[in-house]
Design an enzyme around this catalytic site. Sequence first.
Site, short mmCIF file in Angstrom:
data_model
loop_
_atom_site.label_atom_id
_atom_site.label_comp_id
_atom_site.label_asym_id
_atom_site.label_seq_id
_atom_site.Cartn_x
_atom_site.Cartn_y
_atom_site.Cartn_z
N ARG A 8 0.83 -1.20 0.00
CA ARG A 8 0.00 0.00 0.00
C ARG A 8 0.86 1.25 0.00
O ARG A 8 1.90 1.30 0.67
CB ARG A 8 -0.91 0.03 1.24
CG ARG A 8 -1.82 1.27 1.30
CD ARG A 8 -2.49 1.40 2.65
NE ARG A 8 -1.54 1.66 3.74
CZ ARG A 8 -1.00 2.84 3.97
NH1 ARG A 8 -1.28 3.90 3.19
NH2 ARG A 8 -0.15 3.00 4.97
N ALA A 9 0.44 2.25 -0.76
CA ALA A 9 1.03 3.59 -0.70
C ALA A 9 -0.11 4.58 -0.50
O ALA A 9 -1.25 4.32 -0.90
CB ALA A 9 1.82 3.92 -1.96
N SER A 10 0.20 5.71 0.10
CA SER A 10 -0.85 6.64 0.50
C SER A 10 -1.46 7.42 -0.65
O SER A 10 -2.64 7.74 -0.64
CB SER A 10 -0.32 7.61 1.56
OG SER A 10 0.05 6.92 2.73
N THR A 11 -0.66 7.76 -1.67
CA THR A 11 -1.15 8.59 -2.76
C THR A 11 -0.87 7.93 -4.10
O THR A 11 -0.04 7.04 -4.21
CB THR A 11 -0.48 9.98 -2.75
OG1 THR A 11 0.91 9.84 -3.09
CG2 THR A 11 -0.60 10.63 -1.38
N GLN A 14 2.76 7.92 -5.38
CA GLN A 14 3.73 7.01 -4.78
C GLN A 14 3.62 5.62 -5.41
O GLN A 14 2.55 5.22 -5.85
CB GLN A 14 3.50 6.92 -3.27
CG GLN A 14 3.75 8.24 -2.54
CD GLN A 14 3.37 8.17 -1.07
OE1 GLN A 14 2.38 7.54 -0.71
NE2 GLN A 14 4.16 8.81 -0.24
#
Length: 210
Positions: A8-11, A14
């Site tokens: 998972r990445a926040s944005t 990314q």
Amino acid sequence: MFIRAYLRASTQEQNAERARESLVQFAANHGQRIAAFYVENVSGATLHRPELMKLIADSGEGDIVLVEQIDRLARLKQSDWDSLKQKLAAKRLAIVSPELPTSWLALEKKDDTGFTDSILRAVNAMMLDMLAAVARKDYEDRRRRQFQGIHKAKTEGKYQGRQPDLKRRQHIASLLKSGHSYSEIQEMLSCSRHIIASVAKEQRQADAVA
């Protein structure tokens, strides 16, 4: 036992798949291989994560959820963290992370008495709750500092909002023009497919106007 990796990445800017190879190597070091990857770009502060829910739905009892760091899962408010733990516990899923050595035993062969498994789950439950609390506090502290900085900049008339990374976008545009694929660009620049697609769209629009 199947190992399912969650990335998972926040944005969207990314690269959520940045840790894929390191997790593959980690599993191999323990004589294991990853059966499936679940990848998404979504804030760690929300439990609305389609790929994580799909991972849980796909899992069989006793499978392993492999994450690069605990905060890939646990940057949630307490009620959401409790809800996620219940979903994981319903299928007796074990969370394993390279940053949490006590979790590595889940990758080893269990003893016949189940004693090791019981101790592992008790210790990990305590460690996971502690790391989840730290991850949430870190998230809230960073958000508070961000809002304070924005407020100060607005007060001083200096706030301009989030600016695009023009240098990276120019680099992506150059690579696209030279014929590189999205996957190649992702690997070279550690960026998301979303930003590559955005630059490609800009290129097509510019070509159409020309």
